[in-house]
Design an enzyme around this catalytic site. Sequence first.
Site, PDB file in Angstrom:
ATOM      1  N   HIS A  30       0.819  -1.204   0.000  1.00  0.00           N
ATOM      2  CA  HIS A  30       0.000   0.000   0.000  1.00  0.00           C
ATOM      3  C   HIS A  30       0.862   1.267   0.000  1.00  0.00           C
ATOM      4  O   HIS A  30       2.043   1.217  -0.338  1.00  0.00           O
ATOM      5  CB  HIS A  30      -1.006  -0.030   1.150  1.00  0.00           C
ATOM      6  CG  HIS A  30      -1.739  -1.330   1.237  1.00  0.00           C
ATOM      7  ND1 HIS A  30      -2.677  -1.722   0.313  1.00  0.00           N
ATOM      8  CD2 HIS A  30      -1.623  -2.375   2.115  1.00  0.00           C
ATOM      9  CE1 HIS A  30      -3.134  -2.939   0.615  1.00  0.00           C
ATOM     10  NE2 HIS A  30      -2.502  -3.356   1.705  1.00  0.00           N
ATOM     11  N   GLU A  74      -1.688   0.461   8.059  1.00  0.00           N
ATOM     12  CA  GLU A  74      -0.914  -0.663   7.535  1.00  0.00           C
ATOM     13  C   GLU A  74       0.264  -0.165   6.696  1.00  0.00           C
ATOM     14  O   GLU A  74       1.363  -0.719   6.762  1.00  0.00           O
ATOM     15  CB  GLU A  74      -1.810  -1.564   6.690  1.00  0.00           C
ATOM     16  CG  GLU A  74      -1.090  -2.755   6.075  1.00  0.00           C
ATOM     17  CD  GLU A  74      -1.958  -3.565   5.138  1.00  0.00           C
ATOM     18  OE1 GLU A  74      -1.449  -4.557   4.575  1.00  0.00           O
ATOM     19  OE2 GLU A  74      -3.144  -3.213   4.959  1.00  0.00           O
ATOM     20  N   HIS A 114       2.771  -6.970   4.548  1.00  0.00           N
ATOM     21  CA  HIS A 114       1.388  -6.556   4.820  1.00  0.00           C
ATOM     22  C   HIS A 114       1.032  -6.847   6.277  1.00  0.00           C
ATOM     23  O   HIS A 114       1.773  -7.527   6.995  1.00  0.00           O
ATOM     24  CB  HIS A 114       0.414  -7.302   3.904  1.00  0.00           C
ATOM     25  CG  HIS A 114       0.499  -6.895   2.474  1.00  0.00           C
ATOM     26  ND1 HIS A 114      -0.281  -5.904   1.928  1.00  0.00           N
ATOM     27  CD2 HIS A 114       1.296  -7.346   1.467  1.00  0.00           C
ATOM     28  CE1 HIS A 114       0.025  -5.754   0.653  1.00  0.00           C
ATOM     29  NE2 HIS A 114       0.984  -6.618   0.340  1.00  0.00           N
ATOM     30  N   GLU A 119       1.499 -11.577   5.787  1.00  0.00           N
ATOM     31  CA  GLU A 119       0.594 -10.818   6.642  1.00  0.00           C
ATOM     32  C   GLU A 119       1.109 -11.014   8.064  1.00  0.00           C
ATOM     33  O   GLU A 119       0.975 -12.084   8.644  1.00  0.00           O
ATOM     34  CB  GLU A 119      -0.839 -11.350   6.506  1.00  0.00           C
ATOM     35  CG  GLU A 119      -1.435 -11.246   5.110  1.00  0.00           C
ATOM     36  CD  GLU A 119      -1.970  -9.850   4.778  1.00  0.00           C
ATOM     37  OE1 GLU A 119      -1.843  -8.939   5.632  1.00  0.00           O
ATOM     38  OE2 GLU A 119      -2.509  -9.671   3.675  1.00  0.00           O
TER      39      GLU A 119
END
Length: 323
Positions: free
Chosen positions: A113, A150, A205, A287
Site C-alpha cells: 500500500h 498498515e 502486509h 501478513e
Amino acid sequence: MSYADPNPGSSDPFGTPPPRRSRLRRPLTVALAALVPGALLGWLAYGTLGGTGSAGADGSGPGTGAAPSVLGSPGDGKDGASGDGGAGAGTSTAAAPGAAPLEGRVVVVDPGHNTTNFEHTAEINRKVDIGTNRKECDTTGTSTNSGYAEAQFTLDVAHRLRTLLQAQGATVKLTQDGDRPFGPCVDERARIGNAAHADAVVSLHADGAGAGQRGFHVILPASVYAGAADTRAIVGPSKELGKLIAGDFARATGTSPSNYVGDGTGLVTRGDLGGLNLSTVPKVFIECGNMRDTKDAALLTSGAWRQDAAEGISEGIVSFLRG
C-alpha cells in the site's frame, strides 16, 4: 610474515676452509657441496610459486595456508574443482571467500500500500490486468483501531529489513519508499521485481480480519497460467521461500501462525493476487498479524516487535538464498 631460515645457525658453507679430513670423507664433502646450492634453489622456487599459501592479510607477503597447485588440483569432490573451498561447477552464485554471504544477490522488498493512497481514490481504483482477470490498481490498506495505518507499518518494517539484508551484502530495492503519491499498482509492483531479476521478493502486509483472529500467515503463489500470468516456474521456489520465512518469523517474534486461515501451517496459497500472478521471480506475501485484533495490534505498533519481525523475515530470506 617472512619465511624461516632453512639453515638456522649455520656458517657459510663456502667460507672458512674446513679442518683436514681423511681421504675417505672427501667424496662426501664434494657431494654435499653440489647438493646444497640445488636445495637452496629448490626452496626459493617453492616459495616463489606460493609454496606456503597466498599473500598475507596485509598483502605484504605469503600467508600460512596450504600450497596451491600451479596447475590446479582435482579437489575432494565436495567444494568444486579447485579443492580449496572455492565454488565449483554449478555454484557460481556462492559468495567468494571473505565476501558477505549475500553479495551479488538482489532482494526486492515490497511495502504494501501507500500512506497517501486514500488521497488518490480514482487512481488506485483503476483496474489493471492480473492475468486471471482485472483488479484494482491498489487499495488503502487497513489500520489499527487507534489509526496506525498498515502502510506506515509496512514501510517501517521494509526499512528495517533493508538494513539487515544490506548488512549481509545483498542489493536491496524497494518498490516504493514513501516517494510517490500513490501505488505503485499491483502489476507495476510485480514488474519491479522482474526487471531487477530479483533472487527473492517479499511483499509486506498486515491483515484486517475480525477481532479474535490472530497470528501471521505467508501467502504463496498458486500455479497460474492465464493471460499475462505464468507462475509455473516460481511455485516451487516461492513455497520454499515462504516456508523458511514462516519458520524464522515465528521464532523471531514469538507469535503463532494464523488461527483463521492456513489450518495452523501459517501458509496460504492464492491465485487472485496480481503481485504474485505476474511475478517471474520467487515471491511471497506475509501478513504479519491482524491490525484489528487488540492483542496483535499491540505487537504491530511496537518498534521492538517490528525489529523482531524484520529479523525473522531477513533470516528466512538469507536461508533461502544460501540454499
